[in-house]
Design a protein around this motif. Sequence first.
Motif, mmCIF file in Angstrom:
data_model
loop_
_atom_site.group_PDB
_atom_site.id
_atom_site.type_symbol
_atom_site.label_atom_id
_atom_site.label_comp_id
_atom_site.label_asym_id
_atom_site.label_seq_id
_atom_site.Cartn_x
_atom_site.Cartn_y
_atom_site.Cartn_z
ATOM 1 N N THR A 43 0.835 -1.211 0.000
ATOM 2 C CA THR A 43 0.000 0.000 0.000
ATOM 3 C C THR A 43 0.871 1.262 0.000
ATOM 4 O O THR A 43 0.558 2.237 -0.670
ATOM 5 C CB THR A 43 -0.964 -0.015 1.204
ATOM 6 O OG1 THR A 43 -1.677 -1.252 1.170
ATOM 7 C CG2 THR A 43 -1.960 1.130 1.136
ATOM 8 N N GLU A 201 -4.894 1.458 6.941
ATOM 9 C CA GLU A 201 -5.004 0.408 7.970
ATOM 10 C C GLU A 201 -6.455 0.008 8.234
ATOM 11 O O GLU A 201 -6.779 -0.539 9.277
ATOM 12 C CB GLU A 201 -4.324 0.816 9.281
ATOM 13 C CG GLU A 201 -2.873 1.255 9.152
ATOM 14 C CD GLU A 201 -1.976 0.204 8.528
ATOM 15 O OE1 GLU A 201 -2.297 -0.998 8.617
ATOM 16 O OE2 GLU A 201 -0.958 0.589 7.913
ATOM 17 N N GLY A 202 -7.316 0.274 7.254
ATOM 18 C CA GLY A 202 -8.750 0.064 7.489
ATOM 19 C C GLY A 202 -9.247 -1.368 7.340
ATOM 20 O O GLY A 202 -10.440 -1.624 7.489
#
Length: 423
Positions: A43, A201-202
Amino acid sequence: MDIFKFGGASIKNADGVRNVANIIRDYKKGNLLVVVSAMGKITNRLEDLNDAFLSQSEDTHNIFEEIKLFHFSIIEELFKGKPNPVFDDVANTFVEIEWLIEDEADENAEYIYDQIVSIGEVVSTKIIAAWLNETGSKTLWADARNYIQTDNTYKEGKVDWAKTNQTIQKDLVPLLADQIVVTQGFIGGTSENYTTTLGREGSDYSAAIFASCLDAAALTIWKDVPGVLNADPKWFDETEKIAQLSYHDAIELTYYGATVIHPKTIKPLQNKGIPLFVRSFIEPKGSGTAITKDNNPLPVPSFIFKVNQALVSIFPKDYSFIIEENLSNIFELFHKHKIKINTMLNSAISFSVSVDDHAGQIEKLINDLSGEFTVKYNKGLELVTIRYYNQQTIDRVTIDKDILLEVKSRHTCQMVMKNRYLT
Ligand code: ASP
Ligand code: MG
């Protein structure tokens, strides 16, 4: 029905994928939904790709190739030349991004971010699902964008719970009857079928949404630590694992910055009484931590450190009191600049906050405040939060520190500190 969630650290290479598949295979208790993040630190790299594209940097192409290569070398190591549809499937996913980055970056930057960064999860789940099928576990790849319905706040999609719940009940429940389902964390879809992300970080939060809508028996988050510890081993030599934690303590600890689980994860679980287990993917037989409605206080004090803090003190120029009216103006400006307050304290004519010192953000805030207020600030500080503090724990963390701000409630003590020997 259980939910497992695996983060990037658990699938940073082919061995990681094999290990995750083994953990899933060992689960024999019924239906299972597996929620997965992007592999390793992809990411971050996708964010670099997005930045390079938006600034039309010549690195764009190289970063893109590097990201592709990273994934293809994992697929090759897993399948060892054996043909599998996953090769084409992953290649096709990358083609979509290739088209996007060949164009001019003329659209909304946040929209583009979500279209680019979301492919980390799309690709990782394709690889895991293919590997599970290859190794004998019947698995379906499901697109989370069809289930997690959000508004179009790109980079921070707000979940439409009613729609999400309905779609999961109607379309996902039947799929889980006779197979494992693997889906993505972190991403959702709008009513016009555009991709959104839920904030960095979801994925833990995604897993909690699925758990809630499916009325899961439990959610297990697999981490590289044995469970929830009373401090981050990065800062403390001696840490203790907490065997059981109440939702209340878990939400407080994550809110103050314990990074083991995303702060938004607890609420949906608490609301439905679904237990959350935090376990180690390195030692999957370990008992981990159970976060449940049992209200036992933490057995040991817990410490949370945040570095790179700025202490901002705000004084009305006309000496008016800090009261509801100017506080609401101040809060509005923090909200506008997306600056999250980590701790705050006010007196008659001052209001002090500790915030993360992100590049340039504070300067913009101060600029907006400077009409009505005098603003002073101090950078390079640390914030420590101690849950279930006592004098001994305070003494332990304040050696060689000057305390610039201290806020205490019955169970929580927060101190903004400066290292005495750093100038
Ligand atoms: N892959 C996303 C991130 O790194 C989501 C997550 O890992 O939870 O932020
Ligand atoms: Mg992650």
